[in-house]
Scaffold this motif. Structure first.
Motif, PDB file in Angstrom:
ATOM      1  N   GLU A 235      -5.753   3.707  10.465  1.00  0.00           N
ATOM      2  CA  GLU A 235      -4.973   2.536  10.133  1.00  0.00           C
ATOM      3  C   GLU A 235      -5.637   0.899  10.136  1.00  0.00           C
ATOM      4  O   GLU A 235      -5.698   0.578   9.614  1.00  0.00           O
TER       5      GLU A 235
ATOM      6  N   GLU B  19      -0.565   9.019  -2.128  1.00  0.00           N
ATOM      7  CA  GLU B  19      -1.610   8.689  -3.409  1.00  0.00           C
ATOM      8  C   GLU B  19      -2.594   8.157  -2.611  1.00  0.00           C
ATOM      9  O   GLU B  19      -3.604   8.488  -3.441  1.00  0.00           O
ATOM     10  N   ARG B  20      -3.140   8.018  -1.651  1.00  0.00           N
ATOM     11  CA  ARG B  20      -4.413   8.475  -1.204  1.00  0.00           C
ATOM     12  C   ARG B  20      -5.088   9.980  -1.408  1.00  0.00           C
ATOM     13  O   ARG B  20      -6.163   9.970  -0.968  1.00  0.00           O
TER      14      ARG B  20
ATOM     15  N   LEU C 167      -8.841   0.019   9.461  1.00  0.00           N
ATOM     16  CA  LEU C 167      -9.631  -0.234   8.377  1.00  0.00           C
ATOM     17  C   LEU C 167      -8.780  -1.144   7.202  1.00  0.00           C
ATOM     18  O   LEU C 167      -8.170  -1.863   7.402  1.00  0.00           O
TER      19      LEU C 167
ATOM     20  N   LYS D 230      -3.319  10.280  -9.517  1.00  0.00           N
ATOM     21  CA  LYS D 230      -4.781  10.017  -9.410  1.00  0.00           C
ATOM     22  C   LYS D 230      -4.931  11.585 -10.600  1.00  0.00           C
ATOM     23  O   LYS D 230      -6.070  12.303 -10.639  1.00  0.00           O
TER      24      LYS D 230
ATOM     25  N   ASN E 268       0.120  10.674   3.051  1.00  0.00           N
ATOM     26  CA  ASN E 268       0.352   9.744   2.056  1.00  0.00           C
ATOM     27  C   ASN E 268      -0.400  10.166   0.434  1.00  0.00           C
ATOM     28  O   ASN E 268      -1.075  10.221   0.386  1.00  0.00           O
TER      29      ASN E 268
ATOM     30  N   ARG F 102       0.635  -1.252  -0.009  1.00  0.00           N
ATOM     31  CA  ARG F 102      -0.499  -0.329  -0.218  1.00  0.00           C
ATOM     32  C   ARG F 102       0.822   1.357   0.181  1.00  0.00           C
ATOM     33  O   ARG F 102       2.154   1.100   0.597  1.00  0.00           O
ATOM     34  N   PRO F 103       0.606   2.290  -0.849  1.00  0.00           N
ATOM     35  CA  PRO F 103       1.420   3.740  -0.388  1.00  0.00           C
ATOM     36  C   PRO F 103       1.278   4.293   0.662  1.00  0.00           C
ATOM     37  O   PRO F 103       0.742   3.794   1.706  1.00  0.00           O
TER      38      PRO F 103
ATOM     39  N   LYS G 135      -7.290  13.130  -2.467  1.00  0.00           N
ATOM     40  CA  LYS G 135      -7.602  13.689  -2.672  1.00  0.00           C
ATOM     41  C   LYS G 135      -8.371  15.236  -3.045  1.00  0.00           C
ATOM     42  O   LYS G 135      -8.983  15.859  -3.811  1.00  0.00           O
TER      43      LYS G 135
ATOM     44  N   ASP H  88      -9.669  10.599   3.468  1.00  0.00           N
ATOM     45  CA  ASP H  88      -9.282   9.815   2.496  1.00  0.00           C
ATOM     46  C   ASP H  88      -7.956   8.994   4.058  1.00  0.00           C
ATOM     47  O   ASP H  88      -7.025   8.769   2.982  1.00  0.00           O
ATOM     48  N   PHE H  89      -7.711   9.350   5.125  1.00  0.00           N
ATOM     49  CA  PHE H  89      -7.055   8.289   6.037  1.00  0.00           C
ATOM     50  C   PHE H  89      -5.830   8.858   4.831  1.00  0.00           C
ATOM     51  O   PHE H  89      -4.643   7.802   5.318  1.00  0.00           O
TER      52      PHE H  89
ATOM     53  N   MET I 282      -8.383  -0.048   0.231  1.00  0.00           N
ATOM     54  CA  MET I 282      -8.551   2.125   0.250  1.00  0.00           C
ATOM     55  C   MET I 282      -7.143   1.857  -1.552  1.00  0.00           C
ATOM     56  O   MET I 282      -6.516   0.935  -2.297  1.00  0.00           O
ATOM     57  N   PRO I 283      -7.629   2.848  -2.027  1.00  0.00           N
ATOM     58  CA  PRO I 283      -8.498   3.371  -1.987  1.00  0.00           C
ATOM     59  C   PRO I 283      -9.760   4.166  -1.788  1.00  0.00           C
ATOM     60  O   PRO I 283     -10.537   2.991  -2.750  1.00  0.00           O
ATOM     61  N   HIS I 284     -10.624   4.189  -1.301  1.00  0.00           N
ATOM     62  CA  HIS I 284     -12.368   3.717  -0.843  1.00  0.00           C
ATOM     63  C   HIS I 284     -13.370   4.608  -1.931  1.00  0.00           C
ATOM     64  O   HIS I 284     -12.665   5.642  -3.115  1.00  0.00           O
ATOM     65  N   ILE I 285     -14.629   4.160  -2.495  1.00  0.00           N
ATOM     66  CA  ILE I 285     -15.211   5.138  -3.484  1.00  0.00           C
ATOM     67  C   ILE I 285     -15.650   6.267  -2.981  1.00  0.00           C
ATOM     68  O   ILE I 285     -16.206   6.840  -3.918  1.00  0.00           O
ATOM     69  N   TRP I 286     -15.614   6.779  -1.514  1.00  0.00           N
ATOM     70  CA  TRP I 286     -16.129   8.017  -1.770  1.00  0.00           C
ATOM     71  C   TRP I 286     -15.219   9.015  -2.501  1.00  0.00           C
ATOM     72  O   TRP I 286     -13.684   9.159  -2.878  1.00  0.00           O
TER      73      TRP I 286
ATOM     74  N   THR J  76      -7.097  -2.039   3.807  1.00  0.00           N
ATOM     75  CA  THR J  76      -6.313  -1.449   3.606  1.00  0.00           C
ATOM     76  C   THR J  76      -5.865  -1.862   1.615  1.00  0.00           C
ATOM     77  O   THR J  76      -5.843  -0.918   1.226  1.00  0.00           O
TER      78      THR J  76
END
Ligand code: TPP
Ligand code: SF4
Ligand code: SF4
Ligand code: SF4
Lengths: 310, 83
Positions: A33, B11-12, A36, B37, B9, A14-15, B14, B62-63, A41-45, A38
Motif C-alpha cells: 500500500e 471493491e478493488r 501505491l 464492478k 478489499n 479509498r475503499p 477483479k 489488484d492489491f 487505483m483501481p489500475h487499468i490492468w 492509491t
C-alpha cells in the motif's frame, strides 16, 4: 519527475480492506500500500493480468533490501507494463516508447547515488528499445532492469513482438508467428549483463529474492518475468484466463540455476526454464570512466557529485 | 486460535482467483456475491486455517487482499517457552 506526491491522507477516500473484527488491533497495512498512488487505483490492468503481481514482489523486495526510498527512481517506457511508473508512489518517470533505457542512463550518470530501476515491457525494451538495452548491458551501466514479458504488445492490441513464440497467433500474425523469437536471457548474457534471471508471476517469492539481489548488486542487472496477458495473447491462442496461465507456469517451470542461457529459449507450449542464470563481476561503467578520466586528466578531473550547480 | 488473518478489499478485486488457487491452506473461496464492478471477490471459508503467510497478498494483481501473522501466537510461544 512525477515524484513528491503528497501525504496518503491527502489522496482522498479509498475503499478499505475488511479486517476481521477480532484482528483489528494487530492489523498492519498491506505491505504494498505505501508504494501505491492509491488515488489512481483501481489500475487499468485487466482481470488476471500478471503485471500487478510483479509489483507485489517489487514492493516487498524494496522493504526487504531496506532500500532508502528517497534514492529509488523507477523508469518505464510505454505499454501496459509502463504504467507501473505511474502507479508507484516513488520518484518515477514514464518516458516515451522504447526510451526507458536512455532516460535511465542519463539519470544514473547525472546522479550516481540513485538506484535506477527500469520497469518495462518486452516490446518496449527489445523491439523499439532493443538497441539501447544491448548497449547499456555492454557498458555494464549500474541500472536494474525488470522486463515483464507477456509475448505481445499488450497496450496497442496484441501485435506480434520480438518475443512472440513461433506458432502463436497474434493480431498481426493471424496465420501464426513464423519469425524466430529473441531468447532474452541469452541476449542479455551475450551483451554483458552481470546478473540475468528469469521467473514467472507464479514465482512470487523467488522473484522477490531476485529483486533483492539486484538492488544490492552493482552493474547492469536483468530479470525477465513471464506474466499472463489473458485479454490478448491468451485469448488469441485459446490459453484461457490469467489463472490458467498461472497454473501452466506452475506445471511447466523447471528451476535450473546457472543454466547456460543458450538453453533457456521459450517455446509456445514447452517447459519454462527459470532461475538465476548469470551472476558475475565486471567493471562497472562509472568506475571505468572515472579511472580512465582520472588517469588522463589528473587534478583536472572532478567527480559529478562535487560539481556545484548554480 | 488462527495463526494469522486475512483482509479483503472487496471493491478493488477483479475476481481473478489467484488468491483462492494459491492459498496453501485453502482458507479462501470465490464468493457468489458481486462487488460494485460486477466481479466475484473471494471470501474466507476456513478462517482457522489461515497462517498469515501473505501469499494471497503477493499474488493479488489488484492489491485487494493480504494476510498477516497473529502477534498472539508469538507471545503464546514465548509464554510456553518460559514455562
Ligand atoms: C514511438 C512509438 N511507437 C509506437 C507506439 C505504440 N505503442 C505503445 S505501447 C507499444 C508496445 C507495448 O508493448 P510492450 O512493451 O510489450 O508492453 P505491454 O503493453 O505488453 O506491457 C507500442 C507499439 C508508441 N507509443 N510510440
Ligand atoms: S492487455 Fe494484457 S498486458 Fe495489458 S493489462 Fe490487459 S492483460 Fe495485462
Ligand atoms: S495469509 Fe496465507 S494462509 Fe492466510 S489466506 Fe492468505 S494465503 Fe491463505
Ligand atoms: S487475487 Fe485479488 S483480484 Fe484476484 S480474486 Fe483474489 S482478491 Fe480478487
Amino acid at each position: 519527475m512525477n515524484g513528491g506526491v503528497g501525504d496518503p491522507a491527502e489522496l482522498g477516500p479509498r475503499p478499505e480492506a475488511e479486517i476481521p473484527p477480532e484482528a483489528c488491533e494487530c492489523a498492519p497495512e498491506n505491505p504494498v500500500e505505501q508504494f501505491l498512488r492509491t488515488d489512481r487505483m483501481p489500475h487499468i490492468w485487466c482481470p488476471g493480468c500478471g503485471i500487478g503481481t510483479t509489483v507485489n514482489s517489487f514492493a516487498r523486495a524494496l522493504l526487504e533490501a531496506k532500500v532508502d526510498l528517497d534514492r529509488v527512481a523507477v523508469v518505464s517506457g510505454i505499454g501496459c507494463t509502463g504504467r507501473v511508473a505511474g502507479y508507484v508512489r516513488l520518484d518515477s518517470f514514464h518516458t516515451t516508447h522504447g526510451r526507458a533505457i536512455p532516460f535511465a542512463t542519463g539519470l544514473k550518470l547525472a546522479n550516481p547515488n540513485l538506484l535506477v530501476v527500469v520497469y518495462s515491457g518486452d516490446g518496449d525494451l527489445f523491439a523499439i528499445g532493443g538497441n539501447h538495452i544491448i548497449h547499456a548491458a555492454r557498458r555494464n551501466l549500474d541500472i536494474k532492469v525488470i522486463c515483464v514479458n507477456n509475448f505481445v504488445y499488450g497496450m496497442t492490441g496484441g501485435q506480434v513482438a520480438p518475443t512472440t513464440p513461433v506458432g502463436a497467433t497474434t493480431t498481426t500474425t493471424p496465420y501464426g508467428c513464423f519469425e524466430p523469437a529473441f531468447n532474452l536471457p541469452a541476449l542479455m548474457d551475450a551483451a554483458g549483463a552481470v546478473y540475468v534471471a528469469r521467473w514467472t508471476s507464479y514465482h512470487v517469492r523467488q522473484l522477490t529474492r531476485a529483486m533483492v539481489d539486484i538492488f544490492r548488486k552493482k552493474g547492469f542487472c536483468f530479470i525477465e518475468v513471464i506474466t499472463p496477458c489473458p485479454t490478448l495473447y491468451q485469448r488469441k491462442n485459446r490459453m484461457g484466463e490469467g489463472l490458467d496461465a498461472m497454473k501452466y507456469y506452475k506445471e511447466k517451470s523447471k528451476v535450473r540455476h546457472g543454466a547456460p542461457t543458450s538453453e533457456v529459449a521459450l517455446t509456445l507450449d514447452g517447459d519454462i526454464i527459470v532461475g538465476k542464470f548469470v551472476d558475475r563481476e565486471r567493471p562497472e561503467y562509472m568506475e571505468l570512466m572515472r579511472s580512465q578520466l582520472a588517469a588522463q586528466l589528473g587534478d583536472r578531473y572532478v567527480e559529478v557529485e562535487h560539481l556545484v550547480c548554480s | 486460535m488462527p495463526k494469522g488473518y486475512v483482509a479483503i478489499n472487496v471493491e478493488r478485486c477483479k475476481g481473478c482467483g489467484f488468491c483462492v488457487e494459491f492459498c496453501p491452506t485453502h482458507v479462501l473461496a470465490m464468493s457468489s456475491a458481486f462487488n460494485s464492478k460486477g466481479y466475484h471477490p473471494p471470501h474466507v471459508v476456513n478462517p482457522d486455517k489461515c497462517t498469515g503467510c501473505d501469499l494471497c497478498g503477493m499474488y493479488c494483481p489488484d492489491f485487494a487482499i493480504y494476510g498477516w501473522k497473529a502477534p498472539e501466537s508469538k507471545n503464546g510461544a514465548k509464554r510456553d517457552a518460559a514455562r
